[in-house]
Design a protein around this motif. Sequence first.
Motif, PDB file in Angstrom:
ATOM      1  N   HIS A 238       8.942  26.091  79.050  1.00  0.00           N
ATOM      2  CA  HIS A 238       8.917  24.711  78.569  1.00  0.00           C
ATOM      3  C   HIS A 238       7.528  24.314  78.089  1.00  0.00           C
ATOM      4  CE1 HIS A 238       7.748  24.417  82.828  1.00  0.00           C
ATOM      5  NE2 HIS A 238       7.217  23.237  82.573  1.00  0.00           N
ATOM      6  N   PHE A 239       7.461  23.170  77.464  1.00  0.00           N
ATOM      7  CA  PHE A 239       6.184  22.578  77.073  1.00  0.00           C
ATOM      8  C   PHE A 239       6.225  21.099  77.423  1.00  0.00           C
ATOM      9  CE2 PHE A 239       8.827  21.506  73.470  1.00  0.00           C
ATOM     10  CZ  PHE A 239       8.325  20.294  72.999  1.00  0.00           C
ATOM     11  N   TYR A 240       5.052  20.512  77.584  1.00  0.00           N
ATOM     12  CA  TYR A 240       4.957  19.084  77.820  1.00  0.00           C
ATOM     13  C   TYR A 240       3.570  18.613  77.402  1.00  0.00           C
ATOM     14  CZ  TYR A 240       2.560  20.369  82.219  1.00  0.00           C
ATOM     15  OH  TYR A 240       1.690  20.884  83.149  1.00  0.00           O
ATOM     16  N   PHE A 241       3.335  17.313  77.537  1.00  0.00           N
ATOM     17  CA  PHE A 241       2.102  16.734  77.021  1.00  0.00           C
ATOM     18  C   PHE A 241       1.239  16.148  78.132  1.00  0.00           C
ATOM     19  CE2 PHE A 241       5.307  16.400  73.693  1.00  0.00           C
ATOM     20  CZ  PHE A 241       4.656  17.032  72.633  1.00  0.00           C
ATOM     21  N   LEU A 242      -0.059  16.303  77.980  1.00  0.00           N
ATOM     22  CA  LEU A 242      -1.019  15.522  78.737  1.00  0.00           C
ATOM     23  C   LEU A 242      -1.291  14.277  77.899  1.00  0.00           C
ATOM     24  CD1 LEU A 242      -3.526  18.344  79.746  1.00  0.00           C
ATOM     25  CD2 LEU A 242      -1.714  17.357  81.151  1.00  0.00           C
ATOM     26  N   ASP A 243      -1.079  13.120  78.493  1.00  0.00           N
ATOM     27  CA  ASP A 243      -1.120  11.866  77.755  1.00  0.00           C
ATOM     28  C   ASP A 243      -1.915  10.859  78.584  1.00  0.00           C
ATOM     29  OD1 ASP A 243      -0.640   9.461  76.491  1.00  0.00           O
ATOM     30  OD2 ASP A 243       1.523   9.711  76.396  1.00  0.00           O
ATOM     31  N   ALA A 244      -2.877  10.208  77.961  1.00  0.00           N
ATOM     32  CA  ALA A 244      -3.694   9.235  78.691  1.00  0.00           C
ATOM     33  C   ALA A 244      -2.838   8.143  79.313  1.00  0.00           C
ATOM     34  CB  ALA A 244      -4.730   8.621  77.747  1.00  0.00           C
TER      35      ALA A 244
ATOM     36  N   GLY B 262      -4.571  10.937  71.704  1.00  0.00           N
ATOM     37  CA  GLY B 262      -4.255  10.829  73.119  1.00  0.00           C
ATOM     38  C   GLY B 262      -3.341  11.887  73.666  1.00  0.00           C
ATOM     39  N   TYR B 263      -3.201  13.034  72.937  1.00  0.00           N
ATOM     40  CA  TYR B 263      -2.269  14.070  73.378  1.00  0.00           C
ATOM     41  C   TYR B 263      -2.931  15.444  73.463  1.00  0.00           C
ATOM     42  CZ  TYR B 263       1.695  10.926  72.655  1.00  0.00           C
ATOM     43  OH  TYR B 263       2.582   9.883  72.741  1.00  0.00           O
ATOM     44  N   ALA B 264      -2.479  16.213  74.422  1.00  0.00           N
ATOM     45  CA  ALA B 264      -2.759  17.646  74.507  1.00  0.00           C
ATOM     46  C   ALA B 264      -1.463  18.321  74.928  1.00  0.00           C
ATOM     47  CB  ALA B 264      -3.861  17.943  75.509  1.00  0.00           C
ATOM     48  N   VAL B 265      -1.264  19.558  74.502  1.00  0.00           N
ATOM     49  CA  VAL B 265      -0.006  20.272  74.740  1.00  0.00           C
ATOM     50  C   VAL B 265      -0.204  21.378  75.766  1.00  0.00           C
ATOM     51  CG1 VAL B 265       1.900  21.529  73.690  1.00  0.00           C
ATOM     52  CG2 VAL B 265       0.656  19.814  72.355  1.00  0.00           C
ATOM     53  N   VAL B 266       0.655  21.401  76.779  1.00  0.00           N
ATOM     54  CA  VAL B 266       0.653  22.464  77.781  1.00  0.00           C
ATOM     55  C   VAL B 266       1.877  23.348  77.547  1.00  0.00           C
ATOM     56  CG1 VAL B 266       0.751  23.027  80.246  1.00  0.00           C
ATOM     57  CG2 VAL B 266      -0.502  20.990  79.466  1.00  0.00           C
ATOM     58  N   ASN B 267       1.644  24.650  77.359  1.00  0.00           N
ATOM     59  CA  ASN B 267       2.735  25.618  77.215  1.00  0.00           C
ATOM     60  C   ASN B 267       2.870  26.417  78.495  1.00  0.00           C
ATOM     61  OD1 ASN B 267       1.800  25.721  73.924  1.00  0.00           O
ATOM     62  ND2 ASN B 267       3.958  25.607  74.420  1.00  0.00           N
TER      63      ASN B 267
END
Length: 549
Positions: free
Chosen positions: A307-313, A361-366
Motif C-alpha cells: 500500500h501507499f499513503y501520505f504524510l500530511d501536515a 503539504g504532502y509526502a508519499v510513503v510506499n
Amino acid sequence: MLKLKLLPLLFLLSSFAAEAFAAPAQAPMEMPAEPLRKLQGRFLHITDMHPDPHYRPDMSEKSACHRNKPKKASPRSGDYGMPYSQCDSPFTLTNLTMDFLEKEWSSEIDFVIWTGDSARHDNDRKKPRTTNEIYMLNRAMARRMEEVFTIKGIPVIPSIGNNDVWPHNIMLPGPNTVTSEFSSIWRSFVPFASYQVFQRGGYFSVEVVPGALAVISLNTMYFYHSNTAVGGCDAMDSQDPGNLQFDWLEVQLEVFRGRGMQVWISGHVPPSAVNFFPDCYARYTELSLRYQDTILGHLYGHMNADHFYFLDAEHLRDQRSQEKRAVFDNPRTEKRKGLYKSLLKDFEDMPKTSKNTSYDGYAVVNVSPSVVPNPYMPSFRIFTYNITGTPYAPSHLDGQAAISTCNANTERSTRCKDQKHWHTHPESPSRTNRLWTPLGYAQYYLPALDASSKKHPPKYRLEYLTYPLALLHPPDAAAEAQFAYPIPRRHLPKSLRNATRSESKYAPYRLEDLTIPSWTGLARRLAEGTEEKLRKRFRKYMYMGADEA
C-alpha cells in the motif's frame, strides 16, 4: 541427501557460525575495488525475508511449520513455503529468491534497498529465538547480499527490523550489543565515514551515485511505539535516541540539499500515527515536508501488505488520526484487515481536484509487501528512475513559510515555537519528472507457491506495474539507444512485449511517474469510486488475493 545447489544459506549458517558470534570487527571490511558501473536507472527494494532454520515441509501451520504432520488432508507446509499462513520462509524460498535476483536482475540495477527483518518471528514457544540465531541468520543473509550485489559494485543499504533484535521490538539506546554486532555483520554496507554514527544508533547514509543521489537508512526501532526501552522522542529529552537520530537526519538532509543532491529515505517500520510515538511521528513528518525538494520518497516494509499513503501536515492537527490506531497496527493481527477501507477514507478526505491541492503539504510513503509468505505471497519491487533529465538546483528562496505541525501531543515543544522555512518547489524531482525522479515500479511475486515442489519449483512472475503501457517501450530507436526499456523486455510477459497493446491486466494505475502529484491523482481516482476495477485491483494487490475485508 539435500542438493547442495539448493542450500547456500545452510552452507553459510554452518561455515560462518563461529564468525557470527565473534567480537565485532573494528573497521568495515574493504570489498574488492570495482570500476564505476554504468547507471541502469533501476533499483531493487526487498524486505522481510524472515528465513527460518526450523522450517520443515509437510508440517502443520499451528506449529509454525516446524512439526506435527497433519494426519488428515489439511493444509501442510510446502517445499517452498506456506502462503497465507503464519509460517516463515524456508531456506529453499530465500535461496530461490536470491538466486533469481542474481541471475535475472543483478546486471540491471544500480543499488538495493533492503528494509529489514532477516530473522524468523518468535512464533513457536517450543523453539524460542535466541540472539545467536538472530545474528547468525542476519550474517548469512548479509553474506549472500555481498555475493550477489556488493562484490559487483552494487551498493546495498540495509535497515534493522523489529525482529532483528532480541527480544523483538526492544532496542536500548546505543551504543549497545545490537549496534556493535550489526557493525560487524554490515561492515561491507556501512561506509567508513558513517561507522561511528552507526555504532551509536544503527543508522547511516550512502551515496549510491556519488555527489548526486543518496539513500538514508533509518533505525526505526527508536521511533517505534512498541519499543518500551526508549522515550519516544520526548521533546524535553535531547539525549533520547529518537531525538538524536532526527538531529542527525536534519543535518544529513541539510548537507545533501546544500550539495544539490537527492535522497531516498528507507527503514523498516513505516511512519504513521500508530507505528511511531506521537513526538517521533511529528518530527518525521515535519522533516519530510520541510525537505520535500530533496527527498524523492520514503520506502518501508514491516506491514507485509502492499500500500501507499501520505504524510500530511493536516493529519498532525487532526485528532482523528489517533482513531486510526486500530488500522495501522501490528501486521500480524486481525486489525490489518481494515487497512483497505481506512486508506480509501483517507483518500476521500483529500482535496477533490488538483487545483485545490497544495502539494507542499504532502509526502508519499510506499510500503512494499514481503518475501516471507506470511501472510501473503513472496514479492519484491524493481523501481526505475530518471537518469537523463535536467538537474534541479535548490535555492534558499524555494518553498514557503513553515506550516505548523503542532497538536496536543507536541505543543509543549520548543520546536513548535521555532518552526523553520520549508524547502518545497514544483520543479523539484519529487514533484516533476526530471533527473533522479522516480518513474515507476514493477512488482514480482511467486504465485501457486503451495502447488510447487522440488521437482517443479515456483517461478517469479510480474504481478503488476505502475506505468501506462505506452511507456513500457521506447518511442523510437534514438530513445532506445539512450535508455532502452524501463523494464527489460525479457522480464515482461509475452502480452506486454508488443508495443501496440492498448490495455492490460498488468497496468491498472497508468501513472506517468511516481511524483507526489501522480500519487495524489491515483488516490483521488480510488476515492471517487467510479473505476470499480481499479479499486478491486488495488485491494487485490494489497492482500495478494487473500480474503481480507
